[in-house]
Design a protein around this motif. Sequence first.
Motif, PDB file in Angstrom:
ATOM      1  N   TRP A 192       0.476  -0.839   0.267  1.00 21.64           N
ATOM      2  CA  TRP A 192      -0.255   0.065  -0.043  1.00 21.64           C
ATOM      3  C   TRP A 192       1.143   1.302   0.113  1.00 21.64           C
ATOM      4  O   TRP A 192       1.086   1.804  -1.093  1.00 21.64           O
ATOM      5  CB  TRP A 192      -0.671  -0.182   1.231  1.00 21.64           C
ATOM      6  N   ARG A 193       1.358   1.154   1.191  1.00 22.84           N
ATOM      7  CA  ARG A 193       3.087   2.208   1.140  1.00 22.84           C
ATOM      8  C   ARG A 193       3.395   2.843  -0.013  1.00 22.84           C
ATOM      9  O   ARG A 193       3.641   4.353  -0.625  1.00 22.84           O
ATOM     10  CB  ARG A 193       4.241   2.258   1.855  1.00 22.84           C
ATOM     11  N   LYS A 194       4.150   1.530  -1.334  1.00 23.80           N
ATOM     12  CA  LYS A 194       4.960   1.806  -2.459  1.00 23.80           C
ATOM     13  C   LYS A 194       3.500   1.719  -3.318  1.00 23.80           C
ATOM     14  O   LYS A 194       4.250   2.854  -4.062  1.00 23.80           O
ATOM     15  CB  LYS A 194       5.123   0.473  -2.683  1.00 23.80           C
ATOM     16  N   MET A 195       2.668   1.863  -3.200  1.00 19.94           N
ATOM     17  CA  MET A 195       2.225   2.429  -4.127  1.00 19.94           C
ATOM     18  C   MET A 195       1.553   4.139  -4.310  1.00 19.94           C
ATOM     19  O   MET A 195       1.193   4.224  -4.872  1.00 19.94           O
ATOM     20  CB  MET A 195       0.445   1.087  -4.182  1.00 19.94           C
ATOM     21  N   ASN A 196       0.962   4.212  -2.680  1.00 24.10           N
ATOM     22  CA  ASN A 196       1.180   5.232  -2.534  1.00 24.10           C
ATOM     23  C   ASN A 196       1.197   6.615  -2.097  1.00 24.10           C
ATOM     24  O   ASN A 196       1.568   7.668  -3.153  1.00 24.10           O
ATOM     25  CB  ASN A 196      -0.123   5.963  -1.559  1.00 24.10           C
ATOM     26  N   ALA A 197       2.650   5.956  -2.426  1.00 22.60           N
ATOM     27  CA  ALA A 197       4.545   6.892  -2.367  1.00 22.60           C
ATOM     28  C   ALA A 197       5.459   6.821  -3.700  1.00 22.60           C
ATOM     29  O   ALA A 197       6.716   6.445  -3.510  1.00 22.60           O
ATOM     30  CB  ALA A 197       4.529   7.550  -1.224  1.00 22.60           C
ATOM     31  N   PRO A 198       4.684   6.537  -4.891  1.00 23.69           N
ATOM     32  CA  PRO A 198       5.923   5.985  -6.000  1.00 23.69           C
ATOM     33  C   PRO A 198       6.609   7.098  -6.236  1.00 23.69           C
ATOM     34  O   PRO A 198       7.943   6.745  -6.623  1.00 23.69           O
ATOM     35  CB  PRO A 198       5.310   5.719  -7.180  1.00 23.69           C
ATOM     36  N   ALA A 199       6.947   8.167  -5.662  1.00 23.37           N
ATOM     37  CA  ALA A 199       7.495   9.561  -6.223  1.00 23.37           C
ATOM     38  C   ALA A 199       8.734   9.275  -5.573  1.00 23.37           C
ATOM     39  O   ALA A 199       9.315  10.170  -5.488  1.00 23.37           O
ATOM     40  CB  ALA A 199       7.002  10.844  -6.205  1.00 23.37           C
TER      41      ALA A 199
END
Lengths: 290, 325
Positions: free
Chosen positions: B309-316
């Motif tokens: 989830w964290r990876k998906m929401n904060a890719p930048a």
Amino acid sequence: MNFWLVLTVNSVTFGGLLFLLSAGFSLIFGLMRIPNLTHGSLFMLGAYVGATFVVGLLGFQLNFWLAAILATLAVAAFGALAERLLLRRLPGDQLAQVLVTLGLSFMAADFCLLVWGGDPLNVATPAGLGGFVRVGPAVFPMYRLAIIVIATVVALGLWLLLDRTRLGAMIRAGVDDPDMARVVGIRVSQLFTIVFALGAGLAAFAGIIGGPILSVYPGLDQDMLPLALVVVILGGSGSLLGSFVGSIIIGFIYNFGQALLPELAYFVLFMPMLLVLLLRPQGLFGRHVP
Amino acid sequence: MSARLIALGIAFVALVSVPYWMPGDYYINVASQILFYAIFALGLNVLVGYAGLVSLGHAGLFGIAAYATAYMLQIGYGHSAAIVVALIVGIASMAVFAVLSLRSTGIGFIMITLALGEILWGLAYRWISLTGGDNGINVRLRPAPFGFSLTSPNTFYYTTLVIFLLSVAAMTVFVRSPFGASLMGTRDQPRRMNALGYHVWMIRFYACLVSGLLTAVSGILFVYYTQFISPQTLALTSSAEVLLMVISGGAGTLLGPMVGAALVVVVKTVVSGFLERWNFLLGAIFVAIVILMPEGLVPGSARLWRLAWRKMNAPAKAPAPEGKP
């Protein structure tokens, strides 16, 4: 009179077998601080591997003693592997180690059922020991007396190993204080493997030696593990003398209980353990409380 | 929070409607098994998860409640008397277990409970005049409370479901109560709890009783489900199975033991359909879970989920530095 005498000899014999089984259990417990729940399975594996050679399931028969030595070595190697590959991955996590040994014991039990089937295997008494000894009015099977001799010899050997050799001194140091032993340069984790292999080998040896009396059947592991547990709780972990005295006591209680109170045999068996736990939690000769 | 409520609602509807979408009686029976094993696992989880005490003798307690029910029915008492006596016997045995085994924690606790469980197994196996030995005891009829007969798989399922939901609700309250908090305190910092004035032994003892109550309830459901009890139910394998349910799902979580119970019952049912080697698989799963995912499936997958989830929401955000040693 005869009845009591025979029962007594049987008790001492069974105590000897229990000593072979529980000495390793006690050392492993003393050093690694875990009850090795595969110990019953190692006993059964030894019995099955040995019986394979004695009965000749592979197409050739071996001498009983040669088979016993082969089974001991094979199971000792298995124990060393299990310690190296599985228990070593969970250093210091005793709970996880206990659970791994429990899982392994189920796998071993099912493996034996798969390979050797559900029928009991009867192991013939080794040549030359099939006869009887006559002492006055009583008659004793020679093999049972031989087991007593073997157990005594092994007990002496183990005592010499632990008390007179460098390796034994290192093991005792590890049992008493593993951290301090590490500090003075003893490789305690290497001792773990050695002791585990030694314990596994002893259990397997007990299994095949006990084969002619107990025969070999599925569920043998479940019958023996609680006995080893009781002996070690009674005698105290990490103490050779403790497991020797504990084995003899349990041998007597088990046989007399079976003969006199068959319905409550198990209850009678576990009573001394409960008493010891209540009155002397470290066991009769133990050094630390589990 | 609302996502959790929606999930709970869906789970509730799915559980209530099981008899309508399951393809047959066989599967409804499997669902009943999952539910009463889940109660059993919740009971063991009180000790393993929240008190930090691993018991390997719980099958003995489960079995003694089942035997008490079957024995009372056999000598001619009614269902309510049998159930009350079984609950009392179950909790009283747990109290004896607790007094003996709470002398130590950790490995000592495991060994003593293991030995006590073996005593109960030995008694069931050998005390033939009381337990029928290997032949066990048959239970002829399931009860019919208020004229609601439990003979059909559907009615039995619904009764089990009601008891299961009550147990889950009770556990939820238990975990959030001050007592639950103090129990977890004794698990994590027994000395500090002692210094703060808590009676550590007493807290553990009460936790044992709660565990014993749930175990006895599931034991009674079990004996009414199978209508038969034999020493095999009390064997070490059974204790290990329920421990596997708790540990594989995630000890110390509410959902974990239920997921674990479903997993173990389904795998066992499916596997034993075409393979005899259930025990081998049980052992292998045990070893694999302990070594690979010691925290259990529910916390383990929750962790993986959060990570994803964290990876998906904060890719930048700062890309992972390459060539890190």
